[in-house]
Write a protein that holds these residues in place. Structure first.
Motif, PDB file in Angstrom:
ATOM      1  N   LYS A  61       0.842  -1.212   0.000  1.00 29.11           N
ATOM      2  CA  LYS A  61       0.000   0.000   0.000  1.00 29.11           C
ATOM      3  C   LYS A  61       0.871   1.253   0.000  1.00 29.11           C
ATOM      4  O   LYS A  61       0.520   2.270  -0.590  1.00 29.11           O
ATOM      5  N   HIS A  62       2.032   1.182   0.686  1.00 22.95           N
ATOM      6  CA  HIS A  62       2.946   2.330   0.739  1.00 22.95           C
ATOM      7  C   HIS A  62       3.326   2.789  -0.672  1.00 22.95           C
ATOM      8  O   HIS A  62       3.515   3.990  -0.909  1.00 22.95           O
ATOM      9  N   ASN A  63       3.423   1.837  -1.593  1.00 22.89           N
ATOM     10  CA  ASN A  63       3.859   2.178  -2.947  1.00 22.89           C
ATOM     11  C   ASN A  63       2.785   2.908  -3.750  1.00 22.89           C
ATOM     12  O   ASN A  63       3.078   3.481  -4.803  1.00 22.89           O
ATOM     13  N   LEU A  64       1.540   2.934  -3.223  1.00 19.55           N
ATOM     14  CA  LEU A  64       0.489   3.729  -3.865  1.00 19.55           C
ATOM     15  C   LEU A  64       0.821   5.219  -3.771  1.00 19.55           C
ATOM     16  O   LEU A  64       0.295   6.030  -4.519  1.00 19.55           O
ATOM     17  N   SER A  65       1.743   5.574  -2.853  1.00 18.68           N
ATOM     18  CA  SER A  65       2.167   6.971  -2.715  1.00 18.68           C
ATOM     19  C   SER A  65       3.102   7.387  -3.846  1.00 18.68           C
ATOM     20  O   SER A  65       3.522   8.542  -3.899  1.00 18.68           O
ATOM     21  N   GLY A  66       3.443   6.415  -4.725  1.00 14.83           N
ATOM     22  CA  GLY A  66       4.336   6.740  -5.840  1.00 14.83           C
ATOM     23  C   GLY A  66       5.739   6.210  -5.636  1.00 14.83           C
ATOM     24  O   GLY A  66       6.568   6.258  -6.533  1.00 14.83           O
ATOM     25  N   GLU A  67       6.022   5.706  -4.414  1.00 12.27           N
ATOM     26  CA  GLU A  67       7.337   5.127  -4.136  1.00 12.27           C
ATOM     27  C   GLU A  67       7.346   3.652  -4.530  1.00 12.27           C
ATOM     28  O   GLU A  67       6.310   3.065  -4.819  1.00 12.27           O
ATOM     29  N   ASP A  68       8.546   3.070  -4.518  1.00 11.23           N
ATOM     30  CA  ASP A  68       8.642   1.630  -4.816  1.00 11.23           C
ATOM     31  C   ASP A  68       9.389   0.901  -3.700  1.00 11.23           C
ATOM     32  O   ASP A  68       9.899  -0.192  -3.899  1.00 11.23           O
ATOM     33  N   ASN A  69       9.439   1.534  -2.498  1.00 11.55           N
ATOM     34  CA  ASN A  69      10.315   0.982  -1.460  1.00 11.55           C
ATOM     35  C   ASN A  69       9.565   0.453  -0.235  1.00 11.55           C
ATOM     36  O   ASN A  69      10.134   0.397   0.861  1.00 11.55           O
ATOM     37  N   GLY A  70       8.320   0.043  -0.431  1.00 18.89           N
ATOM     38  CA  GLY A  70       7.563  -0.539   0.686  1.00 18.89           C
ATOM     39  C   GLY A  70       8.317  -1.684   1.339  1.00 18.89           C
ATOM     40  O   GLY A  70       8.347  -1.795   2.568  1.00 18.89           O
ATOM     41  N   ASP A  71       8.956  -2.526   0.508  1.00 26.35           N
ATOM     42  CA  ASP A  71       9.726  -3.657   1.053  1.00 26.35           C
ATOM     43  C   ASP A  71      10.874  -3.175   1.925  1.00 26.35           C
ATOM     44  O   ASP A  71      11.171  -3.767   2.961  1.00 26.35           O
ATOM     45  N   ALA A  72      11.536  -2.082   1.511  1.00 21.44           N
ATOM     46  CA  ALA A  72      12.722  -1.585   2.229  1.00 21.44           C
ATOM     47  C   ALA A  72      12.350  -1.088   3.631  1.00 21.44           C
ATOM     48  O   ALA A  72      13.091  -1.298   4.594  1.00 21.44           O
ATOM     49  N   HIS A  73      11.167  -0.440   3.760  1.00 21.71           N
ATOM     50  CA  HIS A  73      10.707   0.001   5.084  1.00 21.71           C
ATOM     51  C   HIS A  73      10.512  -1.205   6.011  1.00 21.71           C
ATOM     52  O   HIS A  73      10.856  -1.158   7.194  1.00 21.71           O
ATOM     53  N   LEU A  74       9.936  -2.286   5.456  1.00 14.59           N
ATOM     54  CA  LEU A  74       9.677  -3.477   6.284  1.00 14.59           C
ATOM     55  C   LEU A  74      10.979  -4.168   6.659  1.00 14.59           C
ATOM     56  O   LEU A  74      11.173  -4.578   7.817  1.00 14.59           O
ATOM     57  N   LYS A  75      11.905  -4.293   5.705  1.00 20.03           N
ATOM     58  CA  LYS A  75      13.199  -4.935   5.980  1.00 20.03           C
ATOM     59  C   LYS A  75      13.950  -4.162   7.060  1.00 20.03           C
ATOM     60  O   LYS A  75      14.563  -4.747   7.948  1.00 20.03           O
ATOM     61  N   ARG A  76      13.914  -2.839   6.966  1.00 25.17           N
ATOM     62  CA  ARG A  76      14.575  -1.997   7.972  1.00 25.17           C
ATOM     63  C   ARG A  76      13.999  -2.248   9.369  1.00 25.17           C
ATOM     64  O   ARG A  76      14.727  -2.290  10.365  1.00 25.17           O
ATOM     65  N   THR A  77      12.686  -2.398   9.413  1.00 25.65           N
ATOM     66  CA  THR A  77      12.037  -2.597  10.703  1.00 25.65           C
ATOM     67  C   THR A  77      12.459  -3.927  11.333  1.00 25.65           C
ATOM     68  O   THR A  77      12.660  -4.012  12.544  1.00 25.65           O
ATOM     69  N   VAL A  78      12.664  -4.937  10.513  1.00 25.40           N
ATOM     70  CA  VAL A  78      13.082  -6.251  11.019  1.00 25.40           C
ATOM     71  C   VAL A  78      14.507  -6.188  11.585  1.00 25.40           C
ATOM     72  O   VAL A  78      14.771  -6.687  12.681  1.00 25.40           O
ATOM     73  N   LEU A  79      15.436  -5.583  10.866  1.00 26.66           N
ATOM     74  CA  LEU A  79      16.836  -5.559  11.330  1.00 26.66           C
ATOM     75  C   LEU A  79      17.132  -4.418  12.311  1.00 26.66           C
ATOM     76  O   LEU A  79      18.166  -4.442  12.971  1.00 26.66           O
ATOM     77  N   GLY A  80      16.247  -3.435  12.385  1.00 31.75           N
ATOM     78  CA  GLY A  80      16.374  -2.438  13.442  1.00 31.75           C
ATOM     79  C   GLY A  80      17.029  -1.139  13.019  1.00 31.75           C
ATOM     80  O   GLY A  80      17.690  -1.049  11.993  1.00 31.75           O
ATOM     81  N   ARG A  81      16.829  -0.129  13.858  1.00 37.12           N
ATOM     82  CA  ARG A  81      17.313   1.225  13.580  1.00 37.12           C
ATOM     83  C   ARG A  81      18.705   1.486  14.105  1.00 37.12           C
ATOM     84  O   ARG A  81      19.493   2.193  13.483  1.00 37.12           O
ATOM     85  N   GLU A  82      19.022   0.950  15.334  1.00 36.54           N
ATOM     86  CA  GLU A  82      20.272   1.357  15.974  1.00 36.54           C
ATOM     87  C   GLU A  82      20.865   0.271  16.840  1.00 36.54           C
ATOM     88  O   GLU A  82      20.199  -0.721  17.165  1.00 36.54           O
ATOM     89  N   VAL A  83      22.120   0.511  17.231  1.00 32.80           N
ATOM     90  CA  VAL A  83      22.764  -0.308  18.245  1.00 32.80           C
ATOM     91  C   VAL A  83      23.439   0.625  19.248  1.00 32.80           C
ATOM     92  O   VAL A  83      23.810   1.748  18.908  1.00 32.80           O
ATOM     93  N   VAL A  84      23.572   0.149  20.478  1.00 36.05           N
ATOM     94  CA  VAL A  84      24.357   0.833  21.506  1.00 36.05           C
ATOM     95  C   VAL A  84      25.404  -0.162  21.984  1.00 36.05           C
ATOM     96  O   VAL A  84      25.068  -1.294  22.330  1.00 36.05           O
ATOM     97  N   VAL A  85      26.666   0.255  21.962  1.00 36.55           N
ATOM     98  CA  VAL A  85      27.755  -0.624  22.372  1.00 36.55           C
ATOM     99  C   VAL A  85      28.532   0.056  23.496  1.00 36.55           C
ATOM    100  O   VAL A  85      28.814   1.259  23.430  1.00 36.55           O
ATOM    101  N   ALA A  86      28.881  -0.714  24.530  1.00 41.07           N
ATOM    102  CA  ALA A  86      29.700  -0.187  25.615  1.00 41.07           C
ATOM    103  C   ALA A  86      31.127   0.061  25.123  1.00 41.07           C
ATOM    104  O   ALA A  86      31.643  -0.687  24.285  1.00 41.07           O
ATOM    105  N   ILE A  87      31.721   1.116  25.651  1.00 41.96           N
ATOM    106  CA  ILE A  87      33.145   1.389  25.412  1.00 41.96           C
ATOM    107  C   ILE A  87      33.882   1.084  26.708  1.00 41.96           C
ATOM    108  O   ILE A  87      33.556   1.642  27.763  1.00 41.96           O
ATOM    109  N   THR A  88      34.835   0.162  26.640  1.00 39.22           N
ATOM    110  CA  THR A  88      35.632  -0.220  27.805  1.00 39.22           C
ATOM    111  C   THR A  88      37.109  -0.107  27.432  1.00 39.22           C
ATOM    112  O   THR A  88      37.524  -0.660  26.401  1.00 39.22           O
ATOM    113  N   GLU A  89      37.857   0.620  28.230  1.00 37.33           N
ATOM    114  CA  GLU A  89      39.292   0.851  27.968  1.00 37.33           C
ATOM    115  C   GLU A  89      39.523   1.344  26.535  1.00 37.33           C
ATOM    116  O   GLU A  89      40.461   0.923  25.859  1.00 37.33           O
TER     117      GLU A  89
END
Ligand code: ZN
Length: 138
Positions: A79-107
């Motif tokens: 349905k997202h592609n009805l807006s004229g885009e072709d990246n509906g799949d890319a939005h869903l793939k991004r959501t599965v693998l996530g937006r960010e990571v936080v990693v501790a810094i030690t020494e």
């Protein structure tokens, strides 16, 4: 408190790519001078991901095949592609693998578990996109 904000830029050759950005993030930590703290790395676009996993090419092919099964590319599939885009799949793939990571810094180093590496996951590339690296600590 020490802090550093840095942007990593990407313009991938392919629509979908996984890029190991661990050494770039490590350089930012060295530049920040932070020995004990936290490092946030997040995609600044809603069709790309930042995630942590193994740097093993078979696994990356598995990720691609699995994501393609979950959210196949296709102009008429979303349905997202009805807006004229072709990246509906890319939005869903991004959501599965996530937006960010936080990693501790030690020494002064990224404090990873075994085999952990940081990746930029691109799902709608071939254009300029960026990742934020934010480091805080002392
Ligand atoms: Zn879109």
């Amino acid at each position: 408190m020490k802090h550093l904000t840095q942007y990593l830029w990407f313009n991938t050759r392919n629509r979908q790519e996984f890029i190991n950005i661990t050494s770039e993030v490590g350089k930012a930590i060295a530049k920040s001078g932070v020995k004990e703290g936290l490092c946030l790395v997040n995609a600044m676009h809603i069709t790309s991901s930042v995630f942590i996993n193994d740097d093993e090419s078979g696994l990356h092919q598995d990720f691609s095949a699995w994501l393609e099964k979950l959210a196949p590319y296709g102009k008429d599939k979303y349905k997202h592609n009805l807006s004229g885009e072709d990246n509906g799949d890319a939005h869903l793939k991004r959501t599965v693998l996530g937006r960010e990571v936080v990693v501790a810094i030690t020494e002064g180093k990224l404090d990873f578990g075994p085999w952990e590496q940081i990746f930029y996951g691109e799902f709608d590339g071939q254009r300029k996109k960026r990742v934020l690296v934010k480091i805080i600590g002392e």
